[in-house]
Design an enzyme around this catalytic site. Sequence first.
Site, PDB file in Angstrom:
ATOM      1  CB  SER A   1      -0.100  -8.112  -1.070  1.00  0.00           C
ATOM      2  OG  SER A   1      -0.895  -8.947  -0.244  1.00  0.00           O
TER       3      SER A   1
ATOM      4  CE  LYS B   1      -4.449  -1.506   1.777  1.00  0.00           C
ATOM      5  NZ  LYS B   1      -4.294  -2.902   2.258  1.00  0.00           N
TER       6      LYS B   1
ATOM      7  CD  GLU C   1     -12.285   4.975   2.985  1.00  0.00           C
ATOM      8  OE1 GLU C   1     -12.402   6.211   2.782  1.00  0.00           O
ATOM      9  OE2 GLU C   1     -11.919   4.174   2.108  1.00  0.00           O
TER      10      GLU C   1
END
Length: 399
Positions: free
Chosen positions: A380, A92, A114
């Site tokens: 990931s 991310k 959020e």
Amino acid sequence: METRQANAVKGYFGEYGGAYLPPELIPVMEEIADEYETLRRTPTFMEELQEYYTHYVGRPSPIYYAGNLTEQIGGGPVYLKREDLNHTGAHKINHCLGEALLAKHMGKMKLIAETGAGQHGVALATAAALVGIECDIYMGQIDIEKEHPNVSRMKILGARVIPVTTNTKSLKDAVDAAFEAYLQDPVNQFYAIGSVVGPHPFPTMVRDFQSIVGREARSQFIQMTGRLPDHVLACVGGGSNAIGLFSGFLEDNEVSLHGVEPSGKGFKDGEHAATLTKGTPGILHGFRSYLLQDKSGQPLPVYSVASGLDYPGVGPEHSYLKDIGRVKYTTISDEEAIKAFFALSRTEGIIPAIESAHAVAFAMKLAKENTEKTLLINLSGRGDKDVDFVLRHYGKGYL
Ligand SMILES: *Cc1c(COP(=O)(O)O)cnc(C)c1O
């Protein structure tokens, strides 16, 4: 969110994507799209981002041949793209840094987002601290209580964590609260979307920021093995880590691409989040894509043991890639993911995020059936965030 079509050409992947927005947001989103288009072609911006990737995130992340896992499976060789080794422990950060830099170049004062389990919140708070911009993270009260270490991280990084106490006090209400706060001042604030979802330009932009993973992986794999992988796999929540890796191989028709969705506890409504496998096209959060929805078009409740995968929509490019048959989408259950979580931990000494364990689980099946084929998995993220939960709920069978 009120939906109205604003952008009939740009930002479409076949019939999916677009920008279905309330009127006051149309010029704001167009400005972001234009600015991104300009900066994307500006060498200094891309160089600045690349500098951060190299010296801050620690890119390129390595590719690792998981020899012990391969031996245990007794099938084709399995390789891992180690996004878990990035600063903050997942992929991310790749797009959060891109979004934070873009916001800063656009003169925005504050990043808003959020977060559910807190992974996007932590990555964004990190990027905000680095580029020097304020950051407000909206989080359901229930999630705040459940995900305490991530809440502490965000606070230490200087972000404001704003508890959302309406309705179910979880992710969906946090999305609504963050969006409402954004609408108060879309000129000075930047809504940093956490995956390849949302209105144009986010699906394209977040994909571009994640495409570093696919570019690195393709050349690293060729360098290591002398050829392309036969199968490339990634888990799919919103779809950012998957599209990042796949984008490096889309033109290589001999490479099979597999997106792995969570079937959770089974295919009853509310017990899974297999959007492409079980969903139908519709509009949610400003874009058109496959959705898990009821007959009136309301999003259905979703569930997965991996909180990063439980979203009732999916990135529009994935919907397109499914329809044209370029990527195959399959599912893995909670139980299979947990089994893979332990298998990778115990054979390789690598504890994966439960999200990533879904891709590992499907690779284990595929490798067994294809003993001559090579497999490349996007790992990931790392599983530190999941260890207490896994031991509490699944430890019995494994300890
Ligand atoms: C958030 C997250 C995912 C799911 O998001 P995508 O946009 O589908 O990639 C997968 N793995 C990890 C480790 C995550 O934190």
